[in-house]
Design a protein around this motif. Structure first.
Motif, PDB file in Angstrom:
ATOM      1  N   SER A   1       2.961  -0.620   9.161  1.00  0.00           N
ATOM      2  CA  SER A   1       3.720  -1.759   8.639  1.00  0.00           C
ATOM      3  C   SER A   1       4.869  -1.287   7.769  1.00  0.00           C
ATOM      4  O   SER A   1       4.688  -0.423   6.910  1.00  0.00           O
ATOM      5  CB  SER A   1       2.798  -2.660   7.810  1.00  0.00           C
ATOM      6  OG  SER A   1       1.697  -3.095   8.595  1.00  0.00           O
ATOM      7  N   LEU A   2       6.045  -1.861   8.010  1.00  0.00           N
ATOM      8  CA  LEU A   2       7.245  -1.523   7.254  1.00  0.00           C
ATOM      9  C   LEU A   2       7.634  -2.735   6.435  1.00  0.00           C
ATOM     10  O   LEU A   2       7.887  -3.816   6.968  1.00  0.00           O
ATOM     11  CB  LEU A   2       8.374  -1.154   8.219  1.00  0.00           C
ATOM     12  CG  LEU A   2       9.690  -0.751   7.562  1.00  0.00           C
ATOM     13  CD1 LEU A   2       9.539   0.572   6.824  1.00  0.00           C
ATOM     14  CD2 LEU A   2      10.790  -0.651   8.604  1.00  0.00           C
ATOM     15  N   TYR A   3       7.685  -2.550   5.095  1.00  0.00           N
ATOM     16  CA  TYR A   3       8.045  -3.619   4.165  1.00  0.00           C
ATOM     17  C   TYR A   3       9.369  -3.273   3.481  1.00  0.00           C
ATOM     18  O   TYR A   3       9.612  -2.104   3.160  1.00  0.00           O
ATOM     19  CB  TYR A   3       6.969  -3.795   3.098  1.00  0.00           C
ATOM     20  CG  TYR A   3       5.630  -4.216   3.653  1.00  0.00           C
ATOM     21  CD1 TYR A   3       5.364  -5.557   3.929  1.00  0.00           C
ATOM     22  CD2 TYR A   3       4.634  -3.284   3.896  1.00  0.00           C
ATOM     23  CE1 TYR A   3       4.135  -5.949   4.432  1.00  0.00           C
ATOM     24  CE2 TYR A   3       3.397  -3.653   4.399  1.00  0.00           C
ATOM     25  CZ  TYR A   3       3.159  -4.997   4.664  1.00  0.00           C
ATOM     26  OH  TYR A   3       1.929  -5.382   5.166  1.00  0.00           O
ATOM     27  N   ILE A   4      10.186  -4.276   3.261  1.00  0.00           N
ATOM     28  CA  ILE A   4      11.434  -4.095   2.521  1.00  0.00           C
ATOM     29  C   ILE A   4      11.526  -5.168   1.455  1.00  0.00           C
ATOM     30  O   ILE A   4      10.800  -6.173   1.492  1.00  0.00           O
ATOM     31  CB  ILE A   4      12.669  -4.161   3.455  1.00  0.00           C
ATOM     32  CG1 ILE A   4      12.749  -5.508   4.166  1.00  0.00           C
ATOM     33  CG2 ILE A   4      12.636  -3.020   4.462  1.00  0.00           C
ATOM     34  CD1 ILE A   4      14.040  -5.715   4.937  1.00  0.00           C
TER      35      ILE A   4
ATOM     36  N   SER B   1      -7.003  -6.853   5.416  1.00  0.00           N
ATOM     37  CA  SER B   1      -6.460  -7.276   6.703  1.00  0.00           C
ATOM     38  C   SER B   1      -4.934  -7.242   6.633  1.00  0.00           C
ATOM     39  O   SER B   1      -4.347  -7.177   5.548  1.00  0.00           O
ATOM     40  CB  SER B   1      -6.933  -8.692   7.031  1.00  0.00           C
ATOM     41  OG  SER B   1      -6.322  -9.614   6.141  1.00  0.00           O
ATOM     42  N   THR B   2      -4.292  -7.320   7.773  1.00  0.00           N
ATOM     43  CA  THR B   2      -2.834  -7.363   7.780  1.00  0.00           C
ATOM     44  C   THR B   2      -2.328  -8.590   7.033  1.00  0.00           C
ATOM     45  O   THR B   2      -1.320  -8.510   6.327  1.00  0.00           O
ATOM     46  CB  THR B   2      -2.282  -7.351   9.223  1.00  0.00           C
ATOM     47  OG1 THR B   2      -2.900  -8.393   9.970  1.00  0.00           O
ATOM     48  CG2 THR B   2      -2.531  -6.013   9.889  1.00  0.00           C
TER      49      THR B   2
ATOM     50  N   TRP C   1       3.800  -1.998  14.012  1.00  0.00           N
ATOM     51  CA  TRP C   1       3.554  -1.351  15.291  1.00  0.00           C
ATOM     52  C   TRP C   1       2.132  -0.826  15.327  1.00  0.00           C
ATOM     53  O   TRP C   1       1.487  -0.664  14.304  1.00  0.00           O
ATOM     54  CB  TRP C   1       4.546  -0.203  15.489  1.00  0.00           C
ATOM     55  CG  TRP C   1       5.960  -0.659  15.324  1.00  0.00           C
ATOM     56  CD1 TRP C   1       6.746  -1.255  16.272  1.00  0.00           C
ATOM     57  CD2 TRP C   1       6.761  -0.615  14.131  1.00  0.00           C
ATOM     58  NE1 TRP C   1       7.977  -1.576  15.746  1.00  0.00           N
ATOM     59  CE2 TRP C   1       8.015  -1.190  14.436  1.00  0.00           C
ATOM     60  CE3 TRP C   1       6.545  -0.150  12.838  1.00  0.00           C
ATOM     61  CZ2 TRP C   1       9.039  -1.308  13.496  1.00  0.00           C
ATOM     62  CZ3 TRP C   1       7.557  -0.256  11.900  1.00  0.00           C
ATOM     63  CH2 TRP C   1       8.790  -0.835  12.234  1.00  0.00           C
ATOM     64  N   SER C   2       1.674  -0.517  16.539  1.00  0.00           N
ATOM     65  CA  SER C   2       0.322   0.026  16.689  1.00  0.00           C
ATOM     66  C   SER C   2       0.324   1.554  16.791  1.00  0.00           C
ATOM     67  O   SER C   2      -0.737   2.170  16.759  1.00  0.00           O
ATOM     68  CB  SER C   2      -0.371  -0.574  17.919  1.00  0.00           C
ATOM     69  OG  SER C   2       0.308  -0.207  19.099  1.00  0.00           O
TER      70      SER C   2
ATOM     71  N   LEU D   1       6.316   2.044   3.808  1.00  0.00           N
ATOM     72  CA  LEU D   1       5.704   2.206   5.122  1.00  0.00           C
ATOM     73  C   LEU D   1       4.234   2.568   4.939  1.00  0.00           C
ATOM     74  O   LEU D   1       3.924   3.546   4.261  1.00  0.00           O
ATOM     75  CB  LEU D   1       6.421   3.316   5.892  1.00  0.00           C
ATOM     76  CG  LEU D   1       5.946   3.583   7.308  1.00  0.00           C
ATOM     77  CD1 LEU D   1       6.406   2.461   8.239  1.00  0.00           C
ATOM     78  CD2 LEU D   1       6.473   4.916   7.793  1.00  0.00           C
ATOM     79  N   LEU D   2       3.346   1.774   5.546  1.00  0.00           N
ATOM     80  CA  LEU D   2       1.905   2.005   5.424  1.00  0.00           C
ATOM     81  C   LEU D   2       1.278   2.150   6.804  1.00  0.00           C
ATOM     82  O   LEU D   2       1.460   1.279   7.659  1.00  0.00           O
ATOM     83  CB  LEU D   2       1.226   0.836   4.701  1.00  0.00           C
ATOM     84  CG  LEU D   2       1.727   0.487   3.308  1.00  0.00           C
ATOM     85  CD1 LEU D   2       0.982  -0.729   2.773  1.00  0.00           C
ATOM     86  CD2 LEU D   2       1.586   1.674   2.370  1.00  0.00           C
ATOM     87  N   GLU D   3       0.544   3.229   7.006  1.00  0.00           N
ATOM     88  CA  GLU D   3      -0.263   3.391   8.208  1.00  0.00           C
ATOM     89  C   GLU D   3      -1.709   3.110   7.817  1.00  0.00           C
ATOM     90  O   GLU D   3      -2.277   3.823   6.988  1.00  0.00           O
ATOM     91  CB  GLU D   3      -0.142   4.811   8.763  1.00  0.00           C
ATOM     92  CG  GLU D   3      -1.028   5.044   9.973  1.00  0.00           C
ATOM     93  CD  GLU D   3      -1.071   6.501  10.426  1.00  0.00           C
ATOM     94  OE1 GLU D   3      -1.280   6.714  11.628  1.00  0.00           O
ATOM     95  OE2 GLU D   3      -0.901   7.411   9.584  1.00  0.00           O
TER      96      GLU D   3
END
Length: 191
Positions: free
Chosen positions: A183-186, A147-148, A166-167, A108-110
């Motif tokens: 952003s949530l990565y799996i 960037s995303t 999400w924002s 999880l990255l903010e």
């Protein structure tokens, strides 16, 4: 979508700083917390808090340091991930961290977008004024504002896929142009 956790979940925080998130997790009953922090000053400030004496912290660079085992959740808050100074260092971090995720684990990255990222320059150097007990202090940060799309490509290169973005922490849908993205990565195999 929900991210399940329990007291036995192993959690790794990238950039544990002075222990704010570690203490909040402990209050929720999370006992399997590990922090990574590159600043000896931050670690000393954490250790100065009596409630932080027993928190396990690895001193090092989370893109390459030795990490103790695998984790159910690895997270970085408040743009910590983008303090790595280049796209290559961030890609290296994705590779390294992916190796330390449990099979069903997530990253999880903010992050916050910087105007430099939209111009293709990426690298940033900013100064923030913080109020401290001894008065105002300037705090300089440098990093690389991926960037995303770049972050998603780095994640894919490490065998991870985007599960959600999400924002804000209330899971408001992210739209291109929103300044913050969570952003949530799996693991791609887990999708």
């Amino acid at each position: 979508m929900s991210v399940e956790h329990n007291e036995a979940s192993r959690i790794l925080e990238l950039g544990s700083a002075t222990g704010r998130a570690a203490l909040a997790l402990a209050a929720l009953g999370i006992t399997q917390y590990v922090g990574v922090e590159s600043s000896p000053q931050m670690i000393r400030a954490m250790r100065a808090k009596p409630e932080c004496h027993d928190i396990y912290v690895v001193h090092g660079d989370f893109a390459q340091c030795h990490l103790p085992g695998r984790f159910d959740l690895i997270f970085a808050l408040v743009n910590t991930f983008q303090l790595l100074p280049s796209a290559q260092r961030q890609a290296d971090a994705f590779q390294h961290l992916a190796q330390h995720l449990q099979t069903q684990g997530c990253l999880l990255l903010e992050c916050y977008d910087d105007p430099a990222a939209s111009t293709g320059q990426g690298a940033f150097d900013a100064c923030h004024r913080l109020e401290t007990r001894s008065g105002p202090r300037d705090y300089r940060v440098t990093g690389y504002a991926s960037s995303t799309d770049e972050l998603d490509a780095m994640a894919a290169g490490a065998g991870l896929s985007l599960r959600g973005r999400w924002s804000d922490w209330q899971r408001t849908s992210w739209r291109n142009g929103d300044p913050r993205h969570i952003s949530l990565y799996i693991a791609a195999a887990a999708t």
